[in-house]
Design a protein around this motif. Structure first.
Motif, PDB file in Angstrom:
ATOM      1  N   GLU A 190       0.821  -1.220   0.152  1.00 29.25           N
ATOM      2  CA  GLU A 190       0.043  -0.074   0.247  1.00 29.25           C
ATOM      3  C   GLU A 190       0.765   1.178  -0.274  1.00 29.25           C
ATOM      4  OE1 GLU A 190      -4.020  -1.394   2.371  1.00 29.25           O
ATOM      5  OE2 GLU A 190      -2.320  -0.803   3.460  1.00 29.25           O
ATOM      6  N   LEU A 191       0.413   2.399  -0.218  1.00 28.54           N
ATOM      7  CA  LEU A 191       0.990   3.753  -0.092  1.00 28.54           C
ATOM      8  C   LEU A 191       1.635   3.969   1.118  1.00 28.54           C
ATOM      9  CD1 LEU A 191      -1.370   6.074  -2.244  1.00 28.54           C
ATOM     10  CD2 LEU A 191       0.783   5.084  -2.836  1.00 28.54           C
ATOM     11  N   GLN A 192       0.919   3.389   2.172  1.00 24.58           N
ATOM     12  CA  GLN A 192       1.280   3.671   3.718  1.00 24.58           C
ATOM     13  C   GLN A 192       2.409   2.854   3.814  1.00 24.58           C
ATOM     14  OE1 GLN A 192      -1.490   3.133   2.661  1.00 24.58           O
ATOM     15  NE2 GLN A 192      -3.455   4.576   3.419  1.00 24.58           N
ATOM     16  N   GLY A 193       2.731   1.670   2.935  1.00 24.23           N
ATOM     17  CA  GLY A 193       3.948   0.705   3.303  1.00 24.23           C
ATOM     18  C   GLY A 193       3.463  -0.833   3.023  1.00 24.23           C
ATOM     19  N   SER A 194       4.161  -1.582   3.311  1.00 29.89           N
ATOM     20  CA  SER A 194       3.983  -3.008   3.283  1.00 29.89           C
ATOM     21  C   SER A 194       4.043  -3.719   4.181  1.00 29.89           C
ATOM     22  CB  SER A 194       4.847  -3.789   1.930  1.00 29.89           C
ATOM     23  OG  SER A 194       6.247  -3.513   2.043  1.00 29.89           O
ATOM     24  N   GLY A 195       3.401  -5.002   4.245  1.00 27.86           N
ATOM     25  CA  GLY A 195       3.546  -5.797   5.405  1.00 27.86           C
ATOM     26  C   GLY A 195       2.385  -7.054   5.471  1.00 27.86           C
ATOM     27  N   LEU A 196       2.666  -7.808   6.225  1.00 21.13           N
ATOM     28  CA  LEU A 196       1.356  -8.920   6.660  1.00 21.13           C
ATOM     29  C   LEU A 196       0.171  -8.344   6.962  1.00 21.13           C
ATOM     30  CD1 LEU A 196       3.799 -11.301   8.595  1.00 21.13           C
ATOM     31  CD2 LEU A 196       3.109 -11.674   6.347  1.00 21.13           C
ATOM     32  N   ARG A 197      -0.748  -9.072   6.245  1.00 26.93           N
ATOM     33  CA  ARG A 197      -2.281  -8.806   6.882  1.00 26.93           C
ATOM     34  C   ARG A 197      -2.676 -10.158   6.932  1.00 26.93           C
ATOM     35  NH1 ARG A 197      -6.175  -5.767   2.739  1.00 26.93           N
ATOM     36  NH2 ARG A 197      -5.304  -4.100   3.872  1.00 26.93           N
ATOM     37  N   ILE A 198      -3.431 -10.258   8.195  1.00 28.12           N
ATOM     38  CA  ILE A 198      -4.131 -11.291   8.860  1.00 28.12           C
ATOM     39  C   ILE A 198      -5.731 -11.054   8.870  1.00 28.12           C
ATOM     40  CG2 ILE A 198      -4.488 -13.061  10.677  1.00 28.12           C
ATOM     41  CD1 ILE A 198      -1.560 -12.439  11.438  1.00 28.12           C
ATOM     42  N   LYS A 199      -6.274 -11.845   8.279  1.00 26.87           N
ATOM     43  CA  LYS A 199      -7.746 -11.912   8.133  1.00 26.87           C
ATOM     44  C   LYS A 199      -8.473 -13.096   9.352  1.00 26.87           C
ATOM     45  CE  LYS A 199     -12.046 -11.851   5.182  1.00 26.87           C
ATOM     46  NZ  LYS A 199     -12.566 -12.259   3.712  1.00 26.87           N
ATOM     47  N   ASN A 200      -8.965 -12.435  10.057  1.00 30.47           N
ATOM     48  CA  ASN A 200      -9.594 -13.602  11.106  1.00 30.47           C
ATOM     49  C   ASN A 200     -10.933 -13.638  11.253  1.00 30.47           C
ATOM     50  OD1 ASN A 200      -9.737 -15.192  13.325  1.00 30.47           O
ATOM     51  ND2 ASN A 200      -8.201 -14.299  14.580  1.00 30.47           N
ATOM     52  N   PRO A 201     -11.383 -14.807  10.727  1.00 33.57           N
ATOM     53  CA  PRO A 201     -13.040 -14.959  10.906  1.00 33.57           C
ATOM     54  C   PRO A 201     -13.513 -14.996  12.305  1.00 33.57           C
ATOM     55  CG  PRO A 201     -11.985 -16.953  10.276  1.00 33.57           C
ATOM     56  CD  PRO A 201     -10.892 -15.938  10.254  1.00 33.57           C
ATOM     57  N   ASN A 202     -12.662 -15.094  13.138  1.00 37.21           N
ATOM     58  CA  ASN A 202     -13.110 -15.358  14.658  1.00 37.21           C
ATOM     59  C   ASN A 202     -13.174 -14.190  15.357  1.00 37.21           C
ATOM     60  OD1 ASN A 202     -12.992 -18.441  14.417  1.00 37.21           O
ATOM     61  ND2 ASN A 202     -10.626 -17.517  14.326  1.00 37.21           N
ATOM     62  N   GLU A 203     -12.941 -12.975  15.088  1.00 36.49           N
ATOM     63  CA  GLU A 203     -12.764 -11.815  15.406  1.00 36.49           C
ATOM     64  C   GLU A 203     -14.358 -11.265  15.505  1.00 36.49           C
ATOM     65  OE1 GLU A 203     -10.391  -7.464  15.443  1.00 36.49           O
ATOM     66  OE2 GLU A 203      -9.985  -9.149  13.989  1.00 36.49           O
ATOM     67  N   PRO A 204     -14.698 -10.714  16.730  1.00 36.33           N
ATOM     68  CA  PRO A 204     -16.084 -10.443  16.922  1.00 36.33           C
ATOM     69  C   PRO A 204     -16.475  -9.219  15.766  1.00 36.33           C
ATOM     70  CG  PRO A 204     -15.126 -10.146  18.957  1.00 36.33           C
ATOM     71  CD  PRO A 204     -14.086 -10.599  17.838  1.00 36.33           C
ATOM     72  N   PRO A 205     -17.684  -9.000  15.349  1.00 38.00           N
ATOM     73  CA  PRO A 205     -18.147  -7.828  14.296  1.00 38.00           C
ATOM     74  C   PRO A 205     -17.805  -6.626  14.681  1.00 38.00           C
ATOM     75  CG  PRO A 205     -19.794  -9.437  14.657  1.00 38.00           C
ATOM     76  CD  PRO A 205     -18.903  -9.778  15.690  1.00 38.00           C
ATOM     77  N   ALA A 206     -17.407  -5.790  13.596  1.00 40.52           N
ATOM     78  CA  ALA A 206     -17.080  -4.376  13.855  1.00 40.52           C
ATOM     79  C   ALA A 206     -18.058  -3.640  14.848  1.00 40.52           C
ATOM     80  CB  ALA A 206     -16.803  -3.488  12.801  1.00 40.52           C
ATOM     81  N   VAL A 207     -17.757  -2.500  15.436  1.00 41.47           N
ATOM     82  CA  VAL A 207     -18.834  -1.794  16.266  1.00 41.47           C
ATOM     83  C   VAL A 207     -19.655  -1.045  14.975  1.00 41.47           C
ATOM     84  CG1 VAL A 207     -18.921   0.375  17.667  1.00 41.47           C
ATOM     85  CG2 VAL A 207     -17.134  -1.297  18.208  1.00 41.47           C
ATOM     86  N   GLN A 208     -20.827  -1.080  15.370  1.00 40.36           N
ATOM     87  CA  GLN A 208     -21.964  -0.272  14.387  1.00 40.36           C
ATOM     88  C   GLN A 208     -22.170   1.003  14.827  1.00 40.36           C
ATOM     89  OE1 GLN A 208     -24.890  -3.241  13.232  1.00 40.36           O
ATOM     90  NE2 GLN A 208     -24.055  -4.561  14.472  1.00 40.36           N
ATOM     91  N   GLU A 209     -22.367   1.915  13.984  1.00 37.24           N
ATOM     92  CA  GLU A 209     -22.847   3.275  14.328  1.00 37.24           C
ATOM     93  C   GLU A 209     -24.539   3.234  14.475  1.00 37.24           C
ATOM     94  OE1 GLU A 209     -21.541   6.092  15.281  1.00 37.24           O
ATOM     95  OE2 GLU A 209     -19.520   5.710  14.863  1.00 37.24           O
TER      96      GLU A 209
END
Length: 303
Positions: A190-209
């Motif tokens: 990415e423009l901000q830099g490179s690195g590992l990304r971990i997608k975790n399906p066990n993580e709780p859903p995002a906070v909702q507005e």
């Protein structure tokens, strides 16, 4: 125990007898003040949630020094179960990972089956490149109870769970193994830099507005499961006015939330909807799956 002051000994006796599981630590479970105390808290949280008691030795030097003599153990943290001294962080870590701690607490022994994981070829190549100078160190993955994730290099102690992904061995504790099931490891540029990304399906859903109109609709809907509402503002601000049914988010409220089912709807508010997001995110990472932030906060509700 001959050199310990009798008044201090009595205080320690009373603390240990106050709960089945008692931890002498630096800081508190919400804000550990050393890595060893923090690691022990993570393991106890995995097994017991908040169903144990602690004492912050940094706030009382007599207890801090006295417990070392009392237990004949030179370091903090120190764990007691059923009034019996168990050990410090290293011993607790081994017992946690072998399942001995579970048995001592009357819990089911952990499943040590390595989790299924996937990794992209690009991520695999970058990790291998970074490990060329690792020597005897192995790749460790840590995912704590708030789903903070990190890789590190360390020396195995012999009780880790090891997942083999393609031809890469990844070492982890049993808490991580449970939270790592079906994660996807990739490499991003990415423009901000490179690195590992971990997608975790066990993580709780995002906070909702949640808008004030949606909250009002929630109140007006018959047979709906009304949310628990918490105001994070100072006591004087809450006293001036808040959303109907809201409680101030203080120590008692936090303990109340921690005793609730993880699917209980939780709504957090502040004055304008910003600082409440931090509280919402904290409980989301604790595993609560229906967490909302009131958009615009009390100002929007009041308007």
């Amino acid at each position: 125990m001959s050199n310990i002051d009798q008044a201090v000994k009595q205080r320690i006796d009373d603390l240990i007898q106050s709960d089945k599981v008692f931890l002498f630590m630096k800081g508190n479970p919400q804000t550990p003040m050393c890595g060893f105390s923090g690691n022990t808290v993570k393991m106890l949280n995995d097994l017991l949630g908040n169903q144990y008691s602690t004492f912050n030795v940094l706030e009382d030097n007599a207890i801090r020094e006295g417990i070392k003599t009392y237990s004949d153990w030179p370091t903090i943290p120190q764990l007691y179960i059923n009034q019996e001294f168990v050990g410090g962080n290293d011993i607790i870590s081994e017992m946690f990972n072998t399942g001995e701690l579970h048995e001592m607490l009357g819990l089911k022994k952990p499943d040590r089956t390595p989790p299924e994981m996937s990794i992209s070829d690009e991520a695999l190549n970058h990790i291998k490149e970074g490990m060329k100078e690792a020597g005897s160190h192995k790749l460790f993955l840590s995912i704590d109870d708030q789903f903070n994730t990190r890789f590190s290099l360390d020396t195995p102690k012999g009780y880790e769970v090891v997942a083999t992904v393609k031809d890469l061995d990844i070492y982890m504790d049993i808490g991580t193994a449970e939270r790592a099931q079906n994660i996807e490891i990739s490499w991003i540029e990415e423009l901000q830099g490179s690195g590992l990304r971990i997608k975790n399906p066990n993580e709780p859903p995002a906070v909702q507005e949640l808008s004030v109109a949606e909250l009002q609709d929630w109140f007006d809907t018959d047979n709906a499961e009304n949310p628990k509402i918490y105001d994070v503002r100072p006591e004087d601000k809450v006293a001036e006015g808040t959303v109907p049914g809201a409680k101030r988010l203080d120590k008692n409220a936090i303990e109340e939330i921690e005793s609730m089912d993880k699917e209980t709807p939780l709504v957090f508010l502040c004055q304008v909807g910003q600082s409440s997001m931090a509280a919402a995110e904290y409980f989301r990472k604790k595993g609560y799956t229906k967490v909302f932030n009131l958009t615009g906060g009390y100002n929007a509700w009041n308007d």
